[in-house]
Design a protein around this motif. Structure first.
Motif, PDB file in Angstrom:
ATOM      1  N   ILE A 103       0.848  -1.283  -0.178  1.00 51.34           N
ATOM      2  CA  ILE A 103       0.095  -0.246   0.069  1.00 51.34           C
ATOM      3  C   ILE A 103       0.883   1.155  -0.093  1.00 51.34           C
ATOM      4  O   ILE A 103       0.503   2.144  -0.820  1.00 51.34           O
ATOM      5  CB  ILE A 103      -0.769   0.077   1.171  1.00 51.34           C
ATOM      6  N   GLN A 104       2.053   1.080   0.734  1.00 50.14           N
ATOM      7  CA  GLN A 104       2.806   2.384   0.985  1.00 50.14           C
ATOM      8  C   GLN A 104       3.642   2.753  -0.592  1.00 50.14           C
ATOM      9  O   GLN A 104       3.667   3.805  -0.938  1.00 50.14           O
ATOM     10  CB  GLN A 104       3.543   2.240   1.924  1.00 50.14           C
ATOM     11  N   LYS A 105       4.044   1.353  -0.999  1.00 48.96           N
ATOM     12  CA  LYS A 105       4.818   1.557  -2.404  1.00 48.96           C
ATOM     13  C   LYS A 105       3.814   2.105  -3.530  1.00 48.96           C
ATOM     14  O   LYS A 105       4.046   2.847  -4.367  1.00 48.96           O
ATOM     15  CB  LYS A 105       5.054   0.197  -2.863  1.00 48.96           C
ATOM     16  N   MET A 106       2.484   1.610  -3.221  1.00 48.95           N
ATOM     17  CA  MET A 106       1.621   1.962  -4.293  1.00 48.95           C
ATOM     18  C   MET A 106       1.187   3.561  -4.143  1.00 48.95           C
ATOM     19  O   MET A 106       0.941   4.482  -5.258  1.00 48.95           O
ATOM     20  CB  MET A 106       0.163   1.355  -4.080  1.00 48.95           C
ATOM     21  N   LEU A 107       1.296   4.071  -3.008  1.00 48.82           N
ATOM     22  CA  LEU A 107       0.839   5.789  -2.695  1.00 48.82           C
ATOM     23  C   LEU A 107       2.300   6.448  -3.209  1.00 48.82           C
ATOM     24  O   LEU A 107       2.113   7.248  -3.826  1.00 48.82           O
ATOM     25  CB  LEU A 107       0.827   5.885  -1.337  1.00 48.82           C
ATOM     26  N   VAL A 108       3.449   5.885  -3.271  1.00 51.03           N
ATOM     27  CA  VAL A 108       4.640   6.511  -3.775  1.00 51.03           C
ATOM     28  C   VAL A 108       4.580   6.696  -5.148  1.00 51.03           C
ATOM     29  O   VAL A 108       4.669   7.525  -5.672  1.00 51.03           O
ATOM     30  CB  VAL A 108       6.048   5.880  -3.207  1.00 51.03           C
ATOM     31  N   PHE A 110       1.876   6.535  -7.024  1.00 49.66           N
ATOM     32  CA  PHE A 110       0.590   7.311  -7.225  1.00 49.66           C
ATOM     33  C   PHE A 110       1.089   8.629  -7.392  1.00 49.66           C
ATOM     34  O   PHE A 110       0.757   9.277  -8.452  1.00 49.66           O
ATOM     35  CB  PHE A 110      -0.431   7.113  -6.138  1.00 49.66           C
ATOM     36  N   VAL A 111       1.971   8.966  -6.332  1.00 47.35           N
ATOM     37  CA  VAL A 111       2.482  10.590  -6.438  1.00 47.35           C
ATOM     38  C   VAL A 111       3.294  10.810  -7.727  1.00 47.35           C
ATOM     39  O   VAL A 111       3.150  11.788  -8.269  1.00 47.35           O
ATOM     40  CB  VAL A 111       3.222  10.711  -5.043  1.00 47.35           C
ATOM     41  N   LEU A 229      -3.954   6.980  -9.877  1.00 45.34           N
ATOM     42  CA  LEU A 229      -4.152   5.935  -8.839  1.00 45.34           C
ATOM     43  C   LEU A 229      -4.514   4.543  -9.500  1.00 45.34           C
ATOM     44  O   LEU A 229      -4.073   3.629  -9.037  1.00 45.34           O
ATOM     45  CB  LEU A 229      -5.352   6.342  -8.053  1.00 45.34           C
ATOM     46  N   SER A 232      -1.210   3.026 -10.796  1.00 48.54           N
ATOM     47  CA  SER A 232      -0.367   2.646  -9.901  1.00 48.54           C
ATOM     48  C   SER A 232      -0.951   1.397  -9.192  1.00 48.54           C
ATOM     49  O   SER A 232       0.147   0.554  -8.957  1.00 48.54           O
ATOM     50  CB  SER A 232      -0.382   3.781  -8.864  1.00 48.54           C
TER      51      SER A 232
END
Length: 316
Positions: A103-108, A110-111, A229, A232
């Motif tokens: 999830i954290q990798k996905m958020l990075v 996404f950014v 999103l 990602s």
């Protein structure tokens, strides 16, 4: 291209997908499943089928939104640097947050995907030569620059092999517990449908949108956030699937026109069908081995892309 025919075709391909694999399974086996057969269906093949459908729907809708907002039929996450930016974000997450969760990798990712897409849209605004073929070439060059930077840092940190194997589009590794992140795409697809009419108006230009009392920049930003999103999520879970967001929306637009609300359901269905068909081809062509989905979609998609380019030139 009626919706009910697409639904029937999707159901047929879905049934075929469940029964294709190294372990033999037939429809009659469903009435007396052994424990191992039950595990194969619910732990491996059913999650694979769900992930194929969601990935196909997500990437096709991403391409449709990008083409509408950029007013160019050859723009997609593949040709606008969105996928390459997300890939760069994943590398940054691996370097700086080695113990990060998916999830954290996905958020990075996404950014970085959002930033890359915004940069491409800004470049698009500055380009004076608006030829439909020229714009995606700019996007491909922009994506290649980002990809080169990613490769450089991956090489310096001995992550080339890790990045290549992890981000190559492949459904063979999808099992229960590794694909559930794709469910994030479902509310985003619903949101895209709710904003479909606004995206259609935004695609007619800023002046036209403003005259109708709509905040053009806000709608464009919402569309780009949805695209970044979903892209990602798919890349983190499945890997890169090239040309999907380019080919499917173009095929649907030929028959359904540019009204996003009318074409979005057909785009979603055809995207799922296309990925499912490519996956079945990849699993049967060199059975019992299989070809990664990124390869089959890339080969078939690049051929269809050339056809669309040539088709446009014929009409000119």
């Amino acid at each position: 291209m009626k919706k009910r025919y697409l639904i029937i075709l999707l159901v047929i391909l879905s049934i075929l997908s469940v029964f294709i694999g190294v372990v033999d399974l037939t429809p009659t086996d469903l009435f007396h499943l052994t424990e191992s057969q039950s595990q194969i269906i619910w732990i491996s093949r059913f999650p694979r089928l769900i992930s194929i459908i969601i990935a196909g729907v997500s990437m096709s809708i991403c391409g449709l939104i990008m083409q509408q907002l950029s007013r160019n039929k050859f723009v997609s996450p593949t040709t606008a640097g969105t996928m390459d930016s997300a890939r760069f974000g994943i590398l940054v997450a691996m370097l700086l947050f080695s113990t990060a969760s998916p999830i954290q990798k996905m958020l990075v990712a996404f950014v970085f995907a959002l930033a890359g897409t915004f940069i491409f849209m800004k470049i698009l605004d500055k380009v004076k030569f608006k030829d439909p073929i020229f714009i995606p070439l700019v996007g491909l060059m922009f994506g290649s620059v980002i990809s080169s930077i990613t490769t450089f840092f991956a090489y310096k940190n001995d992550l080339i092999q890790n990045m290549s194997s992890w981000l190559q589009g492949n459904f063979a590794l999808i099992i229960q517990g590794s694909y559930e992140m794709l469910y994030i795409s479902i509310p985003l697809v619903i949101l895209a449908y709710l904003y479909a009419n606004r995206f259609t108006i935004a695609g007619m230009g800023e002046d036209f949108s403003t005259n109708l009392g709509m905040n053009h920049k806000k709608i464009v930003n919402i569309g780009l956030v949805i695209v970044a999103l979903m892209t990602s999520v798919v890349i983190i879970t499945v890997g890169m699937i090239p040309f999907l967001g380019l080919i499917v929306p173009n095929i649907v637009t030929i028959y359904k026109g540019d009204n996003l609300k009318n074409s979005l359901p057909h785009t979603a269905l055809l995207g799922a069908i296309f990925v499912l068909a490519c996956d079945i081809i990849g699993r049967t062509l060199i059975f019992p081995y299989e070809i990664a989905i990124g390869v089959t979609v890339g080969v078939i998609g690049s051929g269809l892309f050339l056809y669309l380019v040539m088709r446009r030139k014929v009409y000119e």
